[in-house]
Design a protein around this motif. Structure first.
Motif, PDB file in Angstrom:
ATOM      1  N   ARG A   1      29.770  68.817 -41.941  1.00 30.13           N
ATOM      2  CA  ARG A   1      29.895  68.069 -43.193  1.00 30.13           C
ATOM      3  C   ARG A   1      29.455  68.931 -44.391  1.00 30.13           C
ATOM      4  O   ARG A   1      30.098  68.907 -45.449  1.00 30.13           O
ATOM      5  CB  ARG A   1      29.058  66.784 -43.106  1.00 30.13           C
ATOM      6  CG  ARG A   1      29.065  65.874 -44.334  1.00 30.13           C
ATOM      7  CD  ARG A   1      30.451  65.357 -44.713  1.00 30.13           C
ATOM      8  NE  ARG A   1      31.155  64.655 -43.687  1.00 30.13           N
ATOM      9  CZ  ARG A   1      31.051  63.348 -43.415  1.00 30.13           C
ATOM     10  NH1 ARG A   1      30.209  62.587 -44.096  1.00 30.13           N
ATOM     11  NH2 ARG A   1      31.788  62.795 -42.459  1.00 30.13           N
TER      12      ARG A   1
ATOM     13  N   HIS B   1      32.157  71.293 -45.086  1.00 32.24           N
ATOM     14  CA  HIS B   1      33.267  70.541 -45.683  1.00 32.24           C
ATOM     15  C   HIS B   1      33.059  70.389 -47.188  1.00 32.24           C
ATOM     16  O   HIS B   1      33.987  70.604 -47.979  1.00 32.24           O
ATOM     17  CB  HIS B   1      33.362  69.184 -44.992  1.00 32.24           C
ATOM     18  CG  HIS B   1      34.431  68.281 -45.534  1.00 32.24           C
ATOM     19  ND1 HIS B   1      35.765  68.455 -45.263  1.00 32.24           N
ATOM     20  CD2 HIS B   1      34.352  67.194 -46.352  1.00 32.24           C
ATOM     21  CE1 HIS B   1      36.472  67.515 -45.878  1.00 32.24           C
ATOM     22  NE2 HIS B   1      35.639  66.734 -46.543  1.00 32.24           N
ATOM     23  N   TRP B   2      31.839  70.023 -47.599  1.00 32.29           N
ATOM     24  CA  TRP B   2      31.552  69.903 -49.029  1.00 32.29           C
ATOM     25  C   TRP B   2      31.663  71.254 -49.738  1.00 32.29           C
ATOM     26  O   TRP B   2      31.984  71.319 -50.923  1.00 32.29           O
ATOM     27  CB  TRP B   2      30.165  69.328 -49.231  1.00 32.29           C
ATOM     28  CG  TRP B   2      30.080  67.848 -49.010  1.00 32.29           C
ATOM     29  CD1 TRP B   2      31.044  66.917 -49.283  1.00 32.29           C
ATOM     30  CD2 TRP B   2      28.978  67.123 -48.464  1.00 32.29           C
ATOM     31  NE1 TRP B   2      30.611  65.646 -48.942  1.00 32.29           N
ATOM     32  CE2 TRP B   2      29.341  65.741 -48.441  1.00 32.29           C
ATOM     33  CE3 TRP B   2      27.711  67.487 -48.002  1.00 32.29           C
ATOM     34  CZ2 TRP B   2      28.483  64.755 -47.976  1.00 32.29           C
ATOM     35  CZ3 TRP B   2      26.864  66.504 -47.536  1.00 32.29           C
ATOM     36  CH2 TRP B   2      27.243  65.152 -47.523  1.00 32.29           C
ATOM     37  N   LEU B   3      31.401  72.330 -49.011  1.00 35.98           N
ATOM     38  CA  LEU B   3      31.483  73.675 -49.573  1.00 35.98           C
ATOM     39  C   LEU B   3      32.895  74.249 -49.477  1.00 35.98           C
ATOM     40  O   LEU B   3      33.114  75.416 -49.819  1.00 35.98           O
ATOM     41  CB  LEU B   3      30.498  74.600 -48.853  1.00 35.98           C
ATOM     42  CG  LEU B   3      29.013  74.329 -49.136  1.00 35.98           C
ATOM     43  CD1 LEU B   3      28.140  74.986 -48.083  1.00 35.98           C
ATOM     44  CD2 LEU B   3      28.639  74.853 -50.529  1.00 35.98           C
TER      45      LEU B   3
ATOM     46  N   ARG C   1      22.741  59.409 -53.752  1.00 39.78           N
ATOM     47  CA  ARG C   1      23.878  58.696 -53.164  1.00 39.78           C
ATOM     48  C   ARG C   1      23.622  57.188 -53.090  1.00 39.78           C
ATOM     49  O   ARG C   1      24.577  56.409 -53.152  1.00 39.78           O
ATOM     50  CB  ARG C   1      24.211  59.296 -51.798  1.00 39.78           C
ATOM     51  CG  ARG C   1      24.881  60.670 -51.960  1.00 39.78           C
ATOM     52  CD  ARG C   1      25.276  61.322 -50.655  1.00 39.78           C
ATOM     53  NE  ARG C   1      26.161  62.454 -50.957  1.00 39.78           N
ATOM     54  CZ  ARG C   1      27.480  62.437 -50.844  1.00 39.78           C
ATOM     55  NH1 ARG C   1      28.102  61.344 -50.439  1.00 39.78           N
ATOM     56  NH2 ARG C   1      28.200  63.505 -51.139  1.00 39.78           N
TER      57      ARG C   1
ATOM     58  N   ALA D   1      24.018  70.423 -50.842  1.00 34.90           N
ATOM     59  CA  ALA D   1      25.460  70.335 -51.094  1.00 34.90           C
ATOM     60  C   ALA D   1      25.878  68.884 -51.337  1.00 34.90           C
ATOM     61  O   ALA D   1      26.664  68.596 -52.255  1.00 34.90           O
ATOM     62  CB  ALA D   1      26.237  70.923 -49.916  1.00 34.90           C
ATOM     63  N   GLY D   2      25.341  67.955 -50.534  1.00 34.65           N
ATOM     64  CA  GLY D   2      25.697  66.556 -50.696  1.00 34.65           C
ATOM     65  C   GLY D   2      25.175  65.947 -51.980  1.00 34.65           C
ATOM     66  O   GLY D   2      25.799  65.051 -52.554  1.00 34.65           O
TER      67      GLY D   2
ATOM     68  N   GLU E   1      27.410  67.384 -54.812  1.00 32.76           N
ATOM     69  CA  GLU E   1      28.767  66.831 -54.743  1.00 32.76           C
ATOM     70  C   GLU E   1      28.860  65.528 -55.534  1.00 32.76           C
ATOM     71  O   GLU E   1      29.896  65.218 -56.124  1.00 32.76           O
ATOM     72  CB  GLU E   1      29.131  66.601 -53.269  1.00 32.76           C
ATOM     73  CG  GLU E   1      30.616  66.429 -53.009  1.00 32.76           C
ATOM     74  CD  GLU E   1      31.008  64.972 -52.874  1.00 32.76           C
ATOM     75  OE1 GLU E   1      32.221  64.681 -52.912  1.00 32.76           O
ATOM     76  OE2 GLU E   1      30.093  64.125 -52.727  1.00 32.76           O
TER      77      GLU E   1
ATOM     78  N   ASP F   1      27.642  66.541 -59.646  1.00 35.69           N
ATOM     79  CA  ASP F   1      28.581  67.349 -60.422  1.00 35.69           C
ATOM     80  C   ASP F   1      30.040  67.115 -60.057  1.00 35.69           C
ATOM     81  O   ASP F   1      30.931  67.711 -60.669  1.00 35.69           O
ATOM     82  CB  ASP F   1      28.255  68.834 -60.245  1.00 35.69           C
ATOM     83  CG  ASP F   1      26.865  69.188 -60.741  1.00 35.69           C
ATOM     84  OD1 ASP F   1      26.358  68.472 -61.630  1.00 35.69           O
ATOM     85  OD2 ASP F   1      26.279  70.165 -60.234  1.00 35.69           O
TER      86      ASP F   1
ATOM     87  N   CYS G   1      31.539  68.230 -57.570  1.00 31.98           N
ATOM     88  CA  CYS G   1      31.923  69.299 -56.635  1.00 31.98           C
ATOM     89  C   CYS G   1      30.703  70.185 -56.453  1.00 31.98           C
ATOM     90  O   CYS G   1      29.744  70.129 -57.224  1.00 31.98           O
ATOM     91  CB  CYS G   1      33.112  70.101 -57.148  1.00 31.98           C
ATOM     92  SG  CYS G   1      32.766  71.020 -58.656  1.00 31.98           S
ATOM     93  N   VAL G   2      30.747  71.031 -55.447  1.00 33.73           N
ATOM     94  CA  VAL G   2      29.610  71.895 -55.136  1.00 33.73           C
ATOM     95  C   VAL G   2      29.766  73.271 -55.758  1.00 33.73           C
ATOM     96  O   VAL G   2      28.800  73.890 -56.194  1.00 33.73           O
ATOM     97  CB  VAL G   2      29.422  72.011 -53.614  1.00 33.73           C
ATOM     98  CG1 VAL G   2      28.230  72.884 -53.281  1.00 33.73           C
ATOM     99  CG2 VAL G   2      29.250  70.624 -53.005  1.00 33.73           C
TER     100      VAL G   2
END
Length: 555
Positions: free
Chosen positions: A25, A28-30, A217, A264-265, A268, A271, A273-274
């Motif tokens: 995961r 994936h964000w990266l 989150r 990263a999460g 995300e 912003d 995006c990372v």
């Protein structure tokens, strides 16, 4: 064979399920994928049981924790989830009291409810029935109209619980109004931002990347943001390490899969995006074990508490490696967790803490007992039982492990644990549990520690009902004996003063001994790894008369 690690500990040879999810995961964000995605997918799919659910390790019962992480990882990798029909039939069995439990028949908690909600909607594409009932259950977890606790009646609000509650509702109800006092929840979450710009889990807690991830989150699911987003960005940037990746908190000094995942999460959401981060991508890719899933850092330096405790318990007297193993276990009681973590950087777990305490006690060492007392107090649930970790619903093994941890560590249970509430939980479990050797053995040992010695001795005497001609004990009457059931049976007869048939024990151990280790079952001819080897060696010492009483260990 023990796999010693360069961090002074030891590790199991297998990859870890949660590490694999966090790595996939996070990558994936990266905007990246693992170096060997097929191997990760195969590893995660191997944890599926015939009932459609997934388990932490092969051979264990399914639970929604493992099911969520395995299915989400497969989805991120673009792989289908096998046996969807079986999974679809299994998931409703978790419904309990309006929420969901970790496994069929267990009480609902907010962790499990979140995992089940997202598995139903995102993996199976199915609505969750009785949304009003789920909403009422989530609302009952909110404490004083502010922070959210782990279960109804909990007075321990936590950022993580708020994250799970808010995002469970979003998964099943979309944009429908959240069934919480929203303004109070938002204020409470925003107040977790400290003067340093970071976020803590609870009032007064130090800032860490996990708390930042959950808070940002949770607020996003409530249609809000943190009070000081720029200050949080600066705090996150300060966690950056020179070789790529991030530390979990100020001064931790090393990167792991969870700190990279949580930063990263967080970014995300903050912003949108990372951004490019090739150094962190390569760092996380390096945590993958060849032909398998991931661990939490470079595999050669990724010790874990269960394997390290098993190695320490198995060492011959005078072995020079004992000092480093003792140091590793004591260091695993990290500053922001008062119990011992399975792997440094994740939450403390009751069975890992029991194993660590038992291994240290065998070498006349101990954990920080004042912190351990505090942890046990906060870990007890409103029903009187204990779960694997903070906030997880109660189960018998964890509850008995908490009681045996106090005994092993030399803690006064009467001033640390609500023993009357614990006894009520044990009695309720005794009434509802299927009659198995492990359940009977653990209830007997709990009763003995609670002072009900006559009842304990009566239950211990029934251990012979699970004995068979092959020696040792089986999980069910007239079943095949196995190593774990035999350990539970022998330990129980020892501590409750019942007869221990050492000749039968030696007979089974000869069948379980294979190569340089022990198998879990006489049907296998392969050594089962460090935990089985440790239990086998301890049972052998008992059978040979060198160990009068086994250490209190549960799995």
């Amino acid at each position: 064979m023990t796999l010693f690690t360069t961090d002074g500990g030891a590790r199991v040879p297998e990859a870890d399920l949660w590490c694999s999810y966090a790595a996939v995961r996070g990558l994936h964000w990266l905007g990246a994928v693992p170096a060997d995605p097929d191997a990760v997918a195969t590893f995660m799919a191997s944890r599926q049981n015939a009932d459609g659910g997934f388990a932490w390790q092969r051979g264990l019962p399914s639970d929604i924790w493992a099911t969520y992480y395995c299915t989400q990882t497969l989805r991120d990798l673009g792989r289908p989830v096998p046996h969807r029909d079986a999974l679809t039939a299994w998931l409703p069995e978790l419904r309990s009291d309006g929420g969901f439990g970790m496994s069929p028949g267990r009480p609902a908690d907010v962790w499990a409810t979140y995992y089940a909600a997202r598995t139903s909607t995102e993996i199976l594409g199915l609505p969750v029935p009785d949304l009003p009932g789920l909403g009422r259950w989530l609302a009952s977890c909110q404490h004083d109209g502010a922070g959210v606790g782990w279960q109804p009646g909990s007075d321990q609000p936590d950022v993580r619980a708020g994250y799970y509650a808010a995002n469970a509702w979003r998964a099943v109800a979309g944009d429908a109004p959240v069934p919480l006092h929203r303004d109070g929840a938002v204020r409470w979450l925003r107040d977790r931002q400290g003067p340093d710009g970071g976020m803590g889990f609870t009032p007064g807690a130090e800032s860490c990347t996990w708390a930042a991830f959950r808070a940002v989150r949770a607020l996003n699911a409530l249609g809000a943001t943190v009070a000081g987003p720029d200050a949080l960005r600066r705090w996150l940037a300060a966690r950056r390490l020179p070789g790529g990746g991030y530390e979990r908190w100020d001064g931790y000094g090393s990167a792991d899969v969870w700190s990279c995942f949580t930063v990263a999460g967080t970014l995300e959401v903050l912003d949108g995006c990372v951004g490019d981060d090739p150094a962190t991508v390569e760092l996380v890719r390096g945590f993958q074990q060849p032909g398998s899933g991931f661990t939490y850092r470079d595999p050669g330096a990724a010790g874990d508490s269960l394997a390290t405790a098993a190695a320490l318990l198995s060492l011959p007297a005078g072995d020079a490696r004992a000092g480093s193993l003792v140091g590793w276990l004591r260091a695993a009681q990290l500053p922001y967790e008062d119990g011992v973590m399975y792997m440094p950087g994740r939450g403390a777990e009751i069975r890992c803490t029991l194993w660590a305490a038992a291994a240290l006690a065998a070498h006349d060492r101990h954990l920080d007992l004042s912190r351990l007392r505090r942890w046990l107090r906060t870990l007890q649930n409103v029903d009187g039982g204990f779960g694997y970790w903070h906030g997880r619903g109660s189960d018998l093994t964890s509850t008995v492990s908490a009681l045996e941890l106090a005994e092993t560590a030399g803690i006064d249970a009467a001033t640390t644990i609500d023993l009357a509430a614990l006894r009520r939980f044990v009695d309720a479990e005794r009434a509802r549990q299927p009659v198995t050797l492990t359940g009977t053995a653990q209830i007997a040992r709990a009763l003995a520690l609670l002072g009900a010695t006559t009842q304990a001795a009566g239950l211990a005497a029934t251990m012979s009902g699970w004995a068979g001609p092959l020696g040792g004990y089986s999980a069910t009457p007239r079943g095949i004996p196995d190593l774990l059931s035999t350990y539970q049976g022998v330990l129980t007869t020892q501590v409750c003063g019942a007869f221990t048939d050492l000749a039968a024990l030696r007979r089974l151990l000869r069948k379980l001994r294979t190569g340089d280790g022990y198998a879990w079952s006489p049907l296998s001819r392969d050594p089962a790894g460090p935990l089985a080897n440790c239990l086998g060696a301890l049972l052998t010492a008992t059978a040979d008369g060198r160990l009068p009483v086994l250490p209190r260990l549960n799995l």
